[in-house]
Design a protein around this motif. Structure first.
Motif, mmCIF file in Angstrom:
data_model
loop_
_atom_site.group_PDB
_atom_site.id
_atom_site.type_symbol
_atom_site.label_atom_id
_atom_site.label_comp_id
_atom_site.label_asym_id
_atom_site.label_seq_id
_atom_site.Cartn_x
_atom_site.Cartn_y
_atom_site.Cartn_z
ATOM 1 N N THR A 148 0.836 -1.200 0.000
ATOM 2 C CA THR A 148 0.000 0.000 0.000
ATOM 3 C C THR A 148 0.866 1.243 0.000
ATOM 4 O OG1 THR A 148 -1.636 -1.177 1.320
ATOM 5 C CG2 THR A 148 -1.827 1.208 1.243
ATOM 6 N N GLU A 149 0.630 2.106 -0.977
ATOM 7 C CA GLU A 149 1.314 3.406 -0.983
ATOM 8 C C GLU A 149 0.552 4.333 -0.042
ATOM 9 O OE1 GLU A 149 4.091 3.692 -2.382
ATOM 10 O OE2 GLU A 149 3.990 1.812 -3.521
ATOM 11 N N ASN A 150 1.269 5.288 0.544
ATOM 12 C CA ASN A 150 0.575 6.216 1.433
ATOM 13 C C ASN A 150 -0.402 7.098 0.675
ATOM 14 O OD1 ASN A 150 1.518 5.373 3.880
ATOM 15 N ND2 ASN A 150 3.333 6.680 3.801
ATOM 16 N N ASP A 151 -0.102 7.316 -0.597
ATOM 17 C CA ASP A 151 -1.020 8.144 -1.364
ATOM 18 C C ASP A 151 -1.080 7.650 -2.794
ATOM 19 O OD1 ASP A 151 -2.756 10.059 -2.131
ATOM 20 O OD2 ASP A 151 -1.566 11.754 -1.376
ATOM 21 N N ASN A 152 -2.266 7.276 -3.255
ATOM 22 C CA ASN A 152 -2.399 6.919 -4.669
ATOM 23 C C ASN A 152 -3.578 7.654 -5.289
ATOM 24 O OD1 ASN A 152 -4.637 5.612 -3.712
ATOM 25 N ND2 ASN A 152 -4.071 3.580 -4.458
ATOM 26 N N GLY A 153 -3.977 8.751 -4.645
ATOM 27 C CA GLY A 153 -5.032 9.583 -5.211
ATOM 28 C C GLY A 153 -6.442 9.136 -4.870
ATOM 29 N N LYS A 154 -6.552 7.949 -4.265
ATOM 30 C CA LYS A 154 -7.890 7.456 -3.918
ATOM 31 C C LYS A 154 -8.179 7.760 -2.448
ATOM 32 C CE LYS A 154 -7.627 3.579 -7.127
ATOM 33 N NZ LYS A 154 -7.408 2.134 -7.233
ATOM 34 N N PRO A 155 -9.444 7.756 -2.056
ATOM 35 C CA PRO A 155 -9.753 7.954 -0.630
ATOM 36 C C PRO A 155 -9.205 6.790 0.188
ATOM 37 C CG PRO A 155 -11.729 7.321 -1.851
ATOM 38 C CD PRO A 155 -10.658 7.583 -2.870
ATOM 39 N N LYS A 156 -8.808 7.081 1.439
ATOM 40 C CA LYS A 156 -8.180 6.038 2.262
ATOM 41 C C LYS A 156 -9.199 5.181 2.981
ATOM 42 C CE LYS A 156 -8.827 7.353 6.781
ATOM 43 N NZ LYS A 156 -9.071 6.586 7.987
ATOM 44 N N TYR A 157 -8.823 3.948 3.264
ATOM 45 C CA TYR A 157 -9.625 3.082 4.122
ATOM 46 C C TYR A 157 -8.660 2.227 4.923
ATOM 47 C CZ TYR A 157 -13.403 0.114 5.764
ATOM 48 O OH TYR A 157 -14.306 -0.546 6.558
ATOM 49 N N TYR A 158 -8.828 2.254 6.234
ATOM 50 C CA TYR A 158 -7.910 1.531 7.115
ATOM 51 C C TYR A 158 -8.684 0.378 7.750
ATOM 52 C CZ TYR A 158 -4.216 1.138 10.777
ATOM 53 O OH TYR A 158 -3.207 0.698 11.621
ATOM 54 N N ALA A 159 -8.337 -0.843 7.347
ATOM 55 C CA ALA A 159 -8.977 -2.048 7.891
ATOM 56 C C ALA A 159 -7.981 -2.752 8.797
ATOM 57 C CB ALA A 159 -9.399 -2.983 6.766
ATOM 58 N N LEU A 160 -8.377 -3.050 10.009
ATOM 59 C CA LEU A 160 -7.424 -3.573 10.980
ATOM 60 C C LEU A 160 -7.992 -4.725 11.793
ATOM 61 C CD1 LEU A 160 -4.624 -3.079 12.346
ATOM 62 C CD2 LEU A 160 -5.807 -1.580 13.951
ATOM 63 N N SER A 161 -7.174 -5.773 11.904
ATOM 64 C CA SER A 161 -7.476 -6.860 12.835
ATOM 65 C C SER A 161 -6.624 -6.664 14.072
ATOM 66 C CB SER A 161 -7.080 -8.217 12.243
ATOM 67 O OG SER A 161 -7.795 -8.492 11.084
ATOM 68 N N MET A 162 -7.122 -7.100 15.215
ATOM 69 C CA MET A 162 -6.294 -7.078 16.419
ATOM 70 C C MET A 162 -5.105 -8.004 16.196
ATOM 71 S SD MET A 162 -9.053 -7.020 19.478
ATOM 72 C CE MET A 162 -10.247 -5.665 19.571
ATOM 73 N N PHE A 163 -3.894 -7.451 16.380
ATOM 74 C CA PHE A 163 -2.724 -8.260 16.027
ATOM 75 C C PHE A 163 -2.531 -9.409 17.005
ATOM 76 C CE2 PHE A 163 0.967 -5.534 18.034
ATOM 77 C CZ PHE A 163 0.235 -5.340 19.178
ATOM 78 N N PRO A 164 -1.942 -10.516 16.502
ATOM 79 C CA PRO A 164 -1.866 -11.716 17.324
ATOM 80 C C PRO A 164 -0.663 -11.725 18.263
ATOM 81 C CG PRO A 164 -1.027 -12.195 15.149
ATOM 82 C CD PRO A 164 -1.494 -10.759 15.128
ATOM 83 N N TYR A 165 -0.819 -12.498 19.326
ATOM 84 C CA TYR A 165 0.316 -12.875 20.138
ATOM 85 C C TYR A 165 0.932 -14.097 19.469
ATOM 86 C CZ TYR A 165 3.284 -14.295 23.844
ATOM 87 O OH TYR A 165 4.411 -14.640 24.531
ATOM 88 N N PRO A 166 2.239 -14.109 19.225
ATOM 89 C CA PRO A 166 2.832 -15.249 18.504
ATOM 90 C C PRO A 166 2.981 -16.480 19.387
ATOM 91 C CG PRO A 166 4.514 -13.619 19.009
ATOM 92 C CD PRO A 166 3.219 -13.038 19.481
ATOM 93 N N SER A 167 1.865 -17.134 19.612
ATOM 94 C CA SER A 167 1.846 -18.239 20.575
ATOM 95 C C SER A 167 2.361 -19.539 19.989
ATOM 96 C CB SER A 167 0.417 -18.433 21.049
ATOM 97 O OG SER A 167 -0.414 -18.591 19.922
ATOM 98 N N GLY A 168 2.512 -19.615 18.690
ATOM 99 C CA GLY A 168 3.027 -20.839 18.087
ATOM 100 C C GLY A 168 2.344 -21.145 16.766
ATOM 101 N N LYS A 169 1.022 -21.218 16.817
ATOM 102 C CA LYS A 169 0.252 -21.571 15.623
ATOM 103 C C LYS A 169 -1.006 -20.743 15.598
ATOM 104 C CE LYS A 169 0.883 -26.285 14.106
ATOM 105 N NZ LYS A 169 0.124 -27.485 13.810
#
Length: 835
Positions: free
Chosen positions: A26-47
């Motif tokens: 993702t470029e910071n700016d490509n002329g289109k309106p922005k949309y930020y989609a986010l998942s809660m990041f994981p704890y690296p528990s193994g799998k």
RNA sequence: GCUCCAGUGGCGGAAUCGGUAGACGCGUUGGACUUAAAAUCCAAUCGGGCGUAUAACCCGGUGCCAGUUCAAGUCUGGCCUGGAGCACCA
């Protein structure tokens, strides 16, 4: 094109192509309106577990849908990688927790890629790496400068198994949120973050969060716990030392002040010793010692009968001149209000219980209006329970006859005027305890100088690196204390000997700002560039588990506000919309290793492919509800994808990507085109409206079924048929592309397309074509369905009524009855009201 | 105790505004294809009247009881049940 569906092969192929070409960058700016989609990041528990699969698939589909709809989408991932499991694993094998963490991250990264998630891996953040925690420490220093971080001695929650203190939010039912051990109280000097400074704004701004569920907002509001009341100061009339003392109390019931018959201070109340007479000293000391010993759970149990002892001293009620005794009892909490409570047994259930037990007097001061003029004629002891409802004041001097809601104000005002009280807003929220006596966290960047005391580490000396020369086999203390090189240092101010802070930060600090770092993840000059963060944030859609309703989500909201006030960003709330996805269950209970009902995502990828996993995890339940995993359901989704594949592959020669549709089609072709438009509309609306992926997937099935049905009636395809079929199949592939990412990409290429289907714009629909040419007219008599008639979709109201009334069946049923009224709902039904 | 959410077939669930309750799927049953199986396809599947089949019809039905309305899964009031959160917070 191969006739059979072979997910394992095509998925591996495309995973590599997408990875090699960084197609999701993702470029910071490509002329289109922005949309930020986010998942809660994981704890690296193994799998990865299925909860991850569900969470990340939901967000991924949203991200892909938004991208196809013309947005510049930020969809990042990272690792919440500090924390106890890594340290515990390290202690078990006397190894470096970093190694354990790195291995887990490497494995889980492959799984995420296999799942076909459209992450921009160039923005990956890992909270345990110095290039990240340097900035966590830097932010700590900014908060310290602003006076939002402080150190104090306090009664804190101690988890004996984790060997560390915990924040209030991390104690669930008196137990540790992580290991379930009973939490103990300890008096320790600890670092706190002044989240209470933002209590009011954190509460008020919940109203701004239109895109959050009420459940989460109410939980936060309850946790913050704002209440309105008053502080009253009661002069002590017989302090043993003879000095002039007073005991302030906080109350939400100033209207009951004339009914006070005693006063309670918490066992830990700071002036308690000065308020105790010589003869009561021993009993009070014993009571206090006992309270200290009790576990949190015992002490907080509401079933327990209340206990307490008198201090021997007395206060005067400035409203009445009455003298009443002081007691200590553990139902008063030192952390809340002033640590002291005025007791009105007649109008508070807790005071009532206590007064009954110790035979303390009671005085009725509020009465239900209907009971007047004799609220309780002979003696308050006749009361069997406290009266806590609204009413009118009695036995309250000048306030008699006033409604209690008005009396609250009037009485407090009197106290203000006469100088022994004030209006007070009180919060339940406590400051956030952030020190942890553990190794695997960001070191708190502070030193203790022999001469200067507490000195923050200068910003140019960050990061304070975690020492590597530690012994993880130690028991009962933090491994960090075993480092021979970490502890001793020099004071950055005066150059004398100083020792480093040995505590590390609560990992919730690290996760309170990671979503900001993604905007500018590789910046090594600052924690993030202000303009870039202001451009991308707030997060447009956040997706994660409800278990963070208070913890992470409250902390992050606080951080955003605090960093705003540090001038680092210019918005008030980090997460505009929040989707809390339900749990993944198996056989009705939460998947867990101890129950042995887990399903390993790797096995699903291996046996059915990632597309099947993605399709299934979205299919059966709406995202917010719990999802019951069933093996048959997986099988069903796999069969459906096979069915889709066969539809495309068996028609490969008939499909032309540059199809053209004439406006004048044969009836069956027209019907299929309408069905496609209808499904485009329906699917688009279902995604837009609360992300109802379960109905999206049933519409995929309806569309596929419709194409099969259409085809079953054709023995041979003419040019028009081929064009219509091409339209239907191309639309189907595009509509399915956010979910079945691999299958649609492979089919797209097999059909001869250049470029990726994931760069294609979303399908559009024509409102006129998105309805069928005929409708079923429902005819009701008195609201009961009696007949159904196929009519032209464009039928007028008048014709609807005419048709309905001329139906043979309706004629029979209305024969001999009077038609009172006829209600016509255009395009739907006619209701005939008869008598 | 307070707060929030939910309750629809055997199961997961569907039903923009109050307008055909049960979409779509799972499961089950029956059938086609096959030497057979798998795969695939077709059909039936809320309950009752209803009993041998077929066709048709009628009645009831969205946790319970009322109410509003021509019309209620949907709105209002009162309950019941389950889940979640908070909880001696004065």
């Amino acid at each position: 094109m191969k006739q059979s569906y072979y997910p394992q092969e095509i998925e591996k192929k495309w995973k590599k192509i997408w990875e090699d070409n960084k197609v999701f960058k993702t470029e910071n700016d490509n002329g289109k309106p922005k949309y930020y989609a986010l998942s809660m990041f994981p704890y690296p528990s193994g799998k990865l577990h299925m909860g991850h699969v569900r969470n990340y698939t939901i967000t991924d589909v949203i991200a892909r849908f938004k991208k196809a709809n013309g947005f510049n989408v930020l969809h990042p991932i990272g690792w919440d990688s500090f924390g106890l499991p890594a340290e515990n694993a390290a202690m078990k094998h006397n190894a470096d927790p970093e190694k354990w963490t790195d291995e887990n991250i490497a494995y889980m990264t492959e799984q995420l890629k296999m799942l076909g998630l459209s992450y921009d891996w160039d923005r990956e953040v890992t909270t345990c790496k110095p290039d990240y925690y340097k900035w966590t420490q830097w932010i700590f220093l900014q908060l310290y400068k602003k006076g939002l971080v402080y150190k104090k001695e306090a009664a804190v929650n101690w988890c004996p198994d984790c060997g560390t203190v915990l924040a209030n939010e991390q104690v669930i039912d008196g137990k540790c949120w992580r290991c379930d051990s009973e939490v103990e109280k300890k008096y320790l000097s600890q670092w706190f973050v002044k989240i209470t400074e933002y209590a009011d704004e954190l509460l008020k701004d919940l109203d701004l969060l239109k895109g959050w569920g009420d459940n989460v907002k109410t939980m936060q509001a309850n946790w913050i716990g704002k209440s309105h009341g008053a502080i009253f100061r009661f002069p002590v009339v017989d302090a043993p030392s003879g000095e002039k003392m007073e005991v302030p109390v906080y109350t939400t019931r100033p209207d009951t002040v004339h009914g006070i018959t005693y006063l309670v201070v918490a066992p830990e109340y700071k002036d308690i010793e000065k308020l105790t007479t010589e003869e009561n000293k021993q009993a009070v000391e014993e009571y206090r010692a006992n309270a200290r010993k009790m576990s949190e759970i015992e002490r907080l149990s509401t079933d327990r009968t209340k206990t307490g002892v008198p201090l021997g001293t007395h206060c005067k009620n400035p409203f009445t001149g009455e003298i009443f005794p002081l007691w200590t009892a553990d139902y008063a909490l030192v952390e809340y209000g002033t640590g002291a409570v005025m007791a009105v047994p007649t109008h508070d259930t807790r005071d009532f219980d206590f007064a009954k037990k110790y035979n303390l007097p009671m005085k009725v001061v509020i009465a239900p209006e209907a009971s007047l003029p004799n609220p309780l004629p002979e003696g308050a002891r006749e009361l069997t329970a406290a009266y806590t409802e609204e009413g009118v004041l009695v036995n309250s001097g000048e306030f008699n006859g006033m409604k209690n809601t008005e009396a609250k104000k009037a009485i407090t005002q009197k106290a203000v005027d006469e100088g022994f009280g004030e209006f007070k807003t009180q919060f339940r929220l406590r400051d956030w305890l952030i020190s942890r006596q553990r190794y695997w966290g960001a070191p708190i960047p502070v030193v203790y100088c022999d001469k200067c005391g507490i000195v923050p580490v200068p910003e140019d000396q960050l990061p304070v690196l975690l020492p590597k020369d530690v012994d993880f086999s130690v028991v009962g203390k933090s491994p960090i204390t075993t480092s021979p090189t970490f502890k001793d240092t020099v004071c950055p101010v005066c150059g004398s000997h100083a020792t480093r802070e040995m505590d590390t930060m609560d990992t919730f600090i690290c996760s309170s700002w990671y979503y900001l770092r993604y905007a500018d993840a590789k910046n090594d000059k600052e924690c993030f560039n202000k303009d870039i963060v202001n451009k991308w944030l707030p997060v447009d859609q956040y997706v994660g588990g409800i278990e963070h309703a208070i913890l992470h989500l409250l902390y992050s909201r606080f951080f955003t506000k605090a960093l705003r006030d540090c001038g680092l960003l210019n918005f008030d709330e980090p997460f505009k919309n929040l989707l809390t996805q339900g749990m993944v269950l198996k056989d009705g209970s939460k998947m867990s290793k101890s129950k042995g009902n887990t399903v390993d995502p790797d096995e699903i990828f291996e046996n059915y492919g990632a597309d099947t996993a993605r399709l299934f995890i979205l299919s059966d339940s709406p995202p917010a509800r719990d999802f019951d995993w069933s093996d048959a359901g997986v099988e069903g989704c796999y069969k459906f994808l096979n069915r889709v594949w066969r539809l495309v592959s068996s028609n490969a020669e008939n499909i032309n990507l540059n199809y053209s549709l004439s406006s004048n089609l044969a009836k069956d072709n027209d019907d299929l085109v309408r069905t496609v438009h209808m499904q485009i509309k329906g699917i688009t609306n279902d995604i837009t409206n609360e992300f109802q992926f379960n109905t999206v997937i049933s519409k995929y099935r309806e569309l596929v079924n419709a194409i099969y049905d259409w085809q079953a009636k054709k023995s041979e395809l003419n040019e028009e048929d081929k064009n219509v079929l091409s339209f239907a199949i191309v639309s189907m592939l595009k509509l399915m592309s956010p979910v079945a990412v691999y299958l649609t990409e492979e089919a797209w290429h097999e059909l001869g397309a250049d470029g990726s289907i994931h760069d294609q714009p979303w399908c559009e629909w024509d409102e006129n074509l998105a309805k069928s040419s005929s409708i079923t007219l429902v005819v009701q008599i008195n609201g009961k369905v009696k007949d159904k008639i196929e009519v032209d979709a464009e039928i007028s109201k008048e014709d609807m009524e005419k048709q309905a009334l001329s139906s043979q069946k309706i004629k029979e049923l209305t024969d001999g009855k009077t038609i009172v009224k006829v209600i016509v709902v255009p395009g739907k039904l006619v209701n005939i009201v008869v008598k």
